[in-house]
Design an enzyme around this catalytic site. Structure first.
Site, PDB file in Angstrom:
ATOM      1  N   HIS A  49       1.855   0.632  -5.943  1.00  0.00           N
ATOM      2  CA  HIS A  49       2.326   1.893  -5.345  1.00  0.00           C
ATOM      3  C   HIS A  49       2.245   2.982  -6.397  1.00  0.00           C
ATOM      4  O   HIS A  49       2.507   2.727  -7.576  1.00  0.00           O
ATOM      5  CB  HIS A  49       3.776   1.734  -4.867  1.00  0.00           C
ATOM      6  CG  HIS A  49       4.181   2.760  -3.868  1.00  0.00           C
ATOM      7  ND1 HIS A  49       4.595   4.017  -4.232  1.00  0.00           N
ATOM      8  CD2 HIS A  49       4.198   2.717  -2.518  1.00  0.00           C
ATOM      9  CE1 HIS A  49       4.881   4.706  -3.130  1.00  0.00           C
ATOM     10  NE2 HIS A  49       4.646   3.949  -2.077  1.00  0.00           N
TER      11      HIS A  49
ATOM     12  N   ASP B 194       3.813  -2.355   3.096  1.00  0.00           N
ATOM     13  CA  ASP B 194       2.808  -2.971   3.969  1.00  0.00           C
ATOM     14  C   ASP B 194       2.703  -4.480   3.796  1.00  0.00           C
ATOM     15  O   ASP B 194       1.994  -5.134   4.556  1.00  0.00           O
ATOM     16  CB  ASP B 194       1.422  -2.342   3.710  1.00  0.00           C
ATOM     17  CG  ASP B 194       1.314  -0.929   4.263  1.00  0.00           C
ATOM     18  OD1 ASP B 194       1.995  -0.650   5.264  1.00  0.00           O
ATOM     19  OD2 ASP B 194       0.561  -0.113   3.705  1.00  0.00           O
TER      20      ASP B 194
HETATM   21  C1  LIG Z   1       2.312   2.835   3.041  1.00  0.00           C
HETATM   22  C2  LIG Z   1       1.488   2.814   1.782  1.00  0.00           C
HETATM   23  O1  LIG Z   1       0.612   3.625   1.637  1.00  0.00           O
HETATM   24  S1  LIG Z   1       1.873   1.681   0.607  1.00  0.00           S
HETATM   25  C3  LIG Z   1       0.332   1.368  -0.229  1.00  0.00           C
HETATM   26  C4  LIG Z   1      -0.579   0.552   0.639  1.00  0.00           C
HETATM   27  N1  LIG Z   1      -1.824   0.272  -0.022  1.00  0.00           N
HETATM   28  C5  LIG Z   1      -2.140  -0.944  -0.525  1.00  0.00           C
HETATM   29  O2  LIG Z   1      -1.381  -1.906  -0.450  1.00  0.00           O
HETATM   30  C6  LIG Z   1      -3.504  -1.073  -1.121  1.00  0.00           C
HETATM   31  C7  LIG Z   1      -3.461  -1.746  -2.481  1.00  0.00           C
HETATM   32  N2  LIG Z   1      -2.835  -0.881  -3.454  1.00  0.00           N
HETATM   33  C8  LIG Z   1      -3.526   0.135  -4.056  1.00  0.00           C
HETATM   34  O3  LIG Z   1      -4.718   0.349  -3.811  1.00  0.00           O
HETATM   35  C9  LIG Z   1      -2.791   1.029  -5.044  1.00  0.00           C
HETATM   36  O4  LIG Z   1      -1.728   0.332  -5.638  1.00  0.00           O
HETATM   37  C10 LIG Z   1      -2.276   2.333  -4.380  1.00  0.00           C
HETATM   38  C11 LIG Z   1      -3.389   3.042  -3.620  1.00  0.00           C
HETATM   39  C12 LIG Z   1      -1.158   2.024  -3.400  1.00  0.00           C
HETATM   40  C13 LIG Z   1      -1.735   3.258  -5.470  1.00  0.00           C
HETATM   41  O5  LIG Z   1      -2.797   3.673  -6.211  1.00  0.00           O
HETATM   42  P1  LIG Z   1      -2.704   4.421  -7.638  1.00  0.00           P
HETATM   43  O6  LIG Z   1      -1.376   4.947  -7.864  1.00  0.00           O
HETATM   44  O7  LIG Z   1      -3.856   5.395  -7.647  1.00  0.00           O
HETATM   45  O8  LIG Z   1      -2.939   3.269  -8.665  1.00  0.00           O
HETATM   46  P2  LIG Z   1      -4.326   2.836  -9.288  1.00  0.00           P
HETATM   47  O9  LIG Z   1      -5.272   2.439  -8.208  1.00  0.00           O
HETATM   48  O10 LIG Z   1      -4.757   3.913 -10.238  1.00  0.00           O
HETATM   49  O11 LIG Z   1      -3.882   1.551 -10.083  1.00  0.00           O
HETATM   50  C14 LIG Z   1      -3.244   1.568 -11.358  1.00  0.00           C
HETATM   51  C15 LIG Z   1      -3.531   0.237 -12.040  1.00  0.00           C
HETATM   52  O12 LIG Z   1      -2.936  -0.807 -11.277  1.00  0.00           O
HETATM   53  C16 LIG Z   1      -3.917  -1.664 -10.701  1.00  0.00           C
HETATM   54  N3  LIG Z   1      -3.569  -1.896  -9.308  1.00  0.00           N
HETATM   55  C17 LIG Z   1      -2.918  -1.053  -8.474  1.00  0.00           C
HETATM   56  N4  LIG Z   1      -2.765  -1.626  -7.291  1.00  0.00           N
HETATM   57  C18 LIG Z   1      -3.308  -2.841  -7.362  1.00  0.00           C
HETATM   58  C19 LIG Z   1      -3.446  -3.883  -6.430  1.00  0.00           C
HETATM   59  N5  LIG Z   1      -2.987  -3.773  -5.187  1.00  0.00           N
HETATM   60  N6  LIG Z   1      -4.089  -5.000  -6.825  1.00  0.00           N
HETATM   61  C20 LIG Z   1      -4.560  -5.127  -8.077  1.00  0.00           C
HETATM   62  N7  LIG Z   1      -4.442  -4.148  -9.006  1.00  0.00           N
HETATM   63  C21 LIG Z   1      -3.821  -3.029  -8.651  1.00  0.00           C
HETATM   64  C22 LIG Z   1      -5.226  -0.899 -10.805  1.00  0.00           C
HETATM   65  O13 LIG Z   1      -6.335  -1.756 -10.865  1.00  0.00           O
HETATM   66  C23 LIG Z   1      -5.021  -0.115 -12.088  1.00  0.00           C
HETATM   67  O14 LIG Z   1      -5.188  -0.981 -13.161  1.00  0.00           O
HETATM   68  P3  LIG Z   1      -5.854  -0.437 -14.543  1.00  0.00           P
HETATM   69  O15 LIG Z   1      -4.892   0.609 -15.037  1.00  0.00           O
HETATM   70  O16 LIG Z   1      -5.896  -1.652 -15.384  1.00  0.00           O
HETATM   71  O17 LIG Z   1      -7.187   0.112 -14.168  1.00  0.00           O
HETATM   72  O1  LIG Z   2       4.484   6.961  -0.638  1.00  0.00           O
HETATM   73  C1  LIG Z   2       3.324   6.548  -0.559  1.00  0.00           C
HETATM   74  O2  LIG Z   2       2.391   6.953  -1.306  1.00  0.00           O
HETATM   75  C2  LIG Z   2       2.949   5.521   0.410  1.00  0.00           C
HETATM   76  C3  LIG Z   2       4.099   4.919   1.134  1.00  0.00           C
HETATM   77  O3  LIG Z   2       4.774   4.036   0.654  1.00  0.00           O
HETATM   78  C4  LIG Z   2       4.428   5.454   2.453  1.00  0.00           C
HETATM   79  O4  LIG Z   2       3.805   6.417   2.908  1.00  0.00           O
HETATM   80  O5  LIG Z   2       5.360   4.926   3.092  1.00  0.00           O
END
Ligand SMILES: CC(=O)SCCNC(=O)CCNC(=O)[C@H](O)C(C)(C)COP(=O)(O)OP(=O)(O)OC[C@H]1O[C@@H](n2cnc3c(N)ncnc32)[C@H](O)[C@@H]1OP(=O)(O)O
Ligand SMILES: O=C([O-])CC(=O)C(=O)O
Length: 378
Positions: free
Chosen positions: A261, A315
């Site tokens: 997140h 999620d």
């Molecule tokens: C309701 C919602 O929107 S909740 C989020 C739902 N989305 C997901 O579950 C998809 C999987 N999660 C992700 O893609 C990300 O964690 C996000 C999109 C939620 C947040 O993204 P950001 O804040 O941009 O984090 P970012 O993608 O830059 O990741 C930071 C670091 O953590 C790692 N990381 C983050 N999430 C994950 C994951 N789910 N699995 C593995 N590694 C991860 C990245 O690879 C990165 O590592 P690095 O620094 O070694 O390169």
């Molecule tokens: O806050 C966020 O980036 C994503 C999230 O958890 C939501 O929308 O509920």
């Protein structure tokens, strides 16, 4: 004008001032209008929470009764919307159907009277009331059935579950579904809410605001992850396969769905509540082997990625709850939208109260002064 450096994903940049919700990502705290999510999940209902988020304070019993009455009596959708939905391809994703249907509401209610509180109230009620009906109608019509008419004697969540199955839901199932809606109702400046605020800032109508937010919510990095989590659990298939599956993901640098997140660096408080709701359902309706796989995933991900602050987000466990309620996987994200329309509308109102059009800048890194090349010379 203050000039900020480019920040990919606008990380750490404040896009608005807001009093709607607050997240402490280090402590794992979420508050709606100052009230902890745990307390709302235990004591409130979805419509009461919607009132709190949109109008700014908990309603009195009279105010709540009136709000519930208005929403209940606006649940039916126009036959022209239904006919339009009938023409959608049955293989299309329900999020796309929802986005198109929400936008289509704007065709019927095109008067845009953004300074009129009655217009605002009508739009809020109409969107909260009809979005569940549209989701349920598309679900039935894509299977070749007629939509089920909403039942005025059922409350918000029970009626939605009834419209999906034409069976009155078990009271525990309906209450748990209602709590899921509370948990998904609002979450500060997430991507779909930002999208809603940008759209709102142009002073367009609320149906366009919600349609743009629905489109943004559907992506797998945002609300669409709940659907992908169940597909991933099915693919993993057994507890023994969890570790090799995760090691393979990490080696390929693939994202593990339902984890990580931008703001939370500990377990999302909503995931904790959803896990508890799943257990309540299993206690009454029987367990689910995917739950044990999910728990093992959480354990191994923490071991491998806990140092990076990667824990389950909202999620991760929601799909297990919805699946136990008999809801098809591709409705998980539309259900998220049914709840989140609350947050989008609260932000729409807040944006209008102190509006300035969103118009950020960019760091141009392209060319200059390039001569046009005639087509035959390229
Ligand atoms: C309701 C919602 O929107 S909740 C989020 C739902 N989305 C997901 O579950 C998809 C999987 N999660 C992700 O893609 C990300 O964690 C996000 C999109 C939620 C947040 O993204 P950001 O804040 O941009 O984090 P970012 O993608 O830059 O990741 C930071 C670091 O953590 C790692 N990381 C983050 N999430 C994950 C994951 N789910 N699995 C593995 N590694 C991860 C990245 O690879 C990165 O590592 P690095 O620094 O070694 O390169
Ligand atoms: O806050 C966020 O980036 C994503 C999230 O958890 C939501 O929308 O509920």
């Amino acid at each position: 004008m203050m000039v900020c450096e480019y920040q990919p994903g606008l990380e750490g940049i404040a896009a608005a001032q807001s009093s709607i919700s607050n997240v402490d990502g280090q402590k794992g705290i979420l508050e709606y209008r100052g009230i902890r999510i745990e307390e709302l999940a235990e004591k409130s209902t979805f419509l009461e929470t919607a009132y709190l988020l949109i109008w700014g304070q908990l309603p009195t019993s009279e105010e709540l009764k009136e709000f519930e009455h208005e929403v209940r009596h606006h649940r039916r959708i126009k036959y022209r919307i239904r006919d339009m939905m009938k023409c959608f391809p049955e293989s299309g994703h329900p999020m796309d159907a929802l986005q198109a249907s929400a936008a289509a509401l704007g065709l019927f209610y095109s008067r845009r009277d953004l300074h009129n509180p009655i217009y605002i109230r009508d739009a809020v009620v109409r969107l909260l009331a009809t979005i569940p009906t549209m989701v349920a109608a598309f679900q039935l019509m894509r299977k070749g059935n007629d939509p089920v008419r909403p039942r005025d004697d059922l409350d918000y969540s029970a009626n939605f579950l009834y419209m999906l199955s034409e069976k009155e839901p078990d009271p525990l199932a309906a209450r748990i579904f209602d709590v899921c809606l509370i948990l998904h109702a609002e979450h500060t400046m997430n991507a779909s809410t930002f999208s809603a605020r940008v759209t709102a800032s142009t002073l367009t109508d609320p149906y366009a605001v919600v349609a743009s937010a629905v489109g943004t919510l559907g992506g797998p990095l945002h609300g669409g992850a709940n659907e992908e989590v169940i597909q991933m659990l099915e693919e993993i298939g057994s507890i023994a396969n969890v570790r090799p599956y995760l090691e393979d993901c990490l080696q390929r640098k693939a994202k593990i769905m339902g984890f990580g997140h931008r703001v939370y660096k500990v377990k999302d408080p909503r995931a904790t509540i959803l896990q508890d709701l799943a257990q309540q359902l299993f206690a009454k309706f029987g367990s689910d082997k995917y739950y044990d796989i999910a728990v093992e995933m959480e354990r191994v991900v923490e071991e491998k990625l806990g140092h990076k602050g990667i824990y389950p987000n909202v999620d991760f466990y929601s799909g297990l709850v919805y699946a136990k309620l008999g809801i098809p996987t591709d409705l998980f994200t539309p259900i998220f939208a049914i709840a989140r329309v609350t947050g989008w509308l609260a932000h729409w109102k807040e944006q209008l109260a102190e509006n300035r059009i969103f118009r950020p800048t960019q760091v141009y890194n392209g060319l200059h002064e390039i001569a046009y090349t005639a087509i035959e010379e390229r």
